[in-house]
Design an enzyme around this catalytic site. Sequence first.
Site, mmCIF file in Angstrom:
data_model
loop_
_atom_site.group_PDB
_atom_site.id
_atom_site.type_symbol
_atom_site.label_atom_id
_atom_site.label_comp_id
_atom_site.label_asym_id
_atom_site.label_seq_id
_atom_site.Cartn_x
_atom_site.Cartn_y
_atom_site.Cartn_z
ATOM 1 N N HIS A 1 0.879 -1.163 0.000
ATOM 2 C CA HIS A 1 0.000 0.000 0.000
ATOM 3 C C HIS A 1 0.913 1.208 0.000
ATOM 4 O O HIS A 1 1.671 1.421 0.947
ATOM 5 C CB HIS A 1 -0.884 -0.018 1.252
ATOM 6 C CG HIS A 1 -1.769 1.191 1.403
ATOM 7 N ND1 HIS A 1 -3.070 1.090 1.828
ATOM 8 C CD2 HIS A 1 -1.565 2.517 1.200
ATOM 9 C CE1 HIS A 1 -3.619 2.294 1.886
ATOM 10 N NE2 HIS A 1 -2.714 3.172 1.505
ATOM 11 N N ASP B 1 -10.476 -4.275 -2.621
ATOM 12 C CA ASP B 1 -10.132 -3.641 -1.345
ATOM 13 C C ASP B 1 -11.387 -3.479 -0.481
ATOM 14 O O ASP B 1 -11.551 -2.471 0.215
ATOM 15 C CB ASP B 1 -9.429 -2.299 -1.559
ATOM 16 C CG ASP B 1 -8.706 -1.806 -0.313
ATOM 17 O OD1 ASP B 1 -8.539 -2.603 0.637
ATOM 18 O OD2 ASP B 1 -8.320 -0.624 -0.277
#
Length: 440
Positions: free
Chosen positions: A175, A306
Amino acid sequence: MLITNAHIINEGHETAADLLIKNGRIEKIAPQIRAPAGVEVFDAQGLWLIPGVIDDQVHFREPGLTHKGDLYTESRAAVAGGTTSYMDMPNNKPAITTRALLAEKYANAQGRSFANYAFYFGGANDNLEEIAALKRDEACAIKVFMGASTGNMLVDDPQTLDGIFRRAPMMVVTHCEDTPMIVASENAARAQFGEDVPAAEHPRIRSEAACYKSTELAVGLARQHGSNLHVLHLTTAKELAFFTAGPLKDKKITVEACVHHLFFSEADYASLGHLIKCNPAIKTEADRRALLRAVMEDRIDVIATDHAPHTAEEKANTYFKAPSGLPLVQHTLLMLLELVHRGELNMRTVVRKTSHAVADRFGVVDRGYIREGYWADLALVDHHARTTVRKEDVLYKVGWSPLEGRTLRGAVRATWVNGALAYKDGVVLPQPLGQRLRFV
């Protein structure tokens, strides 16, 4: 079971065929198959039969945050949307940063997941030796938060980051957002607006520059050490410069886009506000279109969700208290089908990016394709139908969707997991059938 009259979309081809399932696997694919004695026949009526979605990035919130979701509830929603396998992130409570906690999470999943499952191992500033000791089949990959995260999972020590990329025994997924830049932007926004920052400021606070700086660092470390790197949820056109177009098999550095970044743009903050607040942020329409082009030219390799549920009450807070993330797994294919109808994607590409490429990139054993001998993880899609997203039909534990009230072109009619029907015409079958994913 024998599935007849299917329009199979698989490996870049579209074929009218029947498909025979035996012992959970695809026994035979042929233009016509005579039903063996005692075999149930399912007439696909010419609808699209595709490999089930393998979602490489979800947050199902178990352990520790189960008021938002758990492996049972969110996997149940997933199969209703045509997702047959998922990979769950490690930012739980406690964070999955030891091999013992990882084994415990797998043990808790047995018999409770409607879809097949795998779990990430979390990187931290203090667990490099645990990372180095991982065996290939213990986790789907190592997750490194190079931006703000919960608990102990922000890896911001340069030596630790270097060590992870140098010593990781399997793929590293990242990320990428630069925390100091975000903190500075948050402070500036607080000075301007106070605590009630408008939701539309989110893509400026978690900015293109913050994403670019962190992605540049991750790609640079991967190139330096020859690491296997997969960058999650890309959001900006500028970051695409770090990634090459071309076949997945030729890459050690790959990248993913998420459905909400392909579907929404910053114009949607006006109506949806914090419901679409997520990290990294949904950005401009120009960024959205650039991501779609990158999917089509094979610069972006994978599409995921996600999926990250929070309660409606949590989302109703002011900016700094409203958590980031939105629930999506029940509607993944519907959102992508809508993009297909708009002419922004095509279905062969959708199948490749949500199934084939995920299986190939992560080394998933015997899944992600409609092939004889592979597990029968399948979704039946009606591209002529329309689905209106209604609150009463939402299966997420939090009970809401940012898509409520929208009518999307397409419907998921049935889902098979390990050869058995898991969902059909609005009904999730009661028995969880998911198995642990295996990797090579």
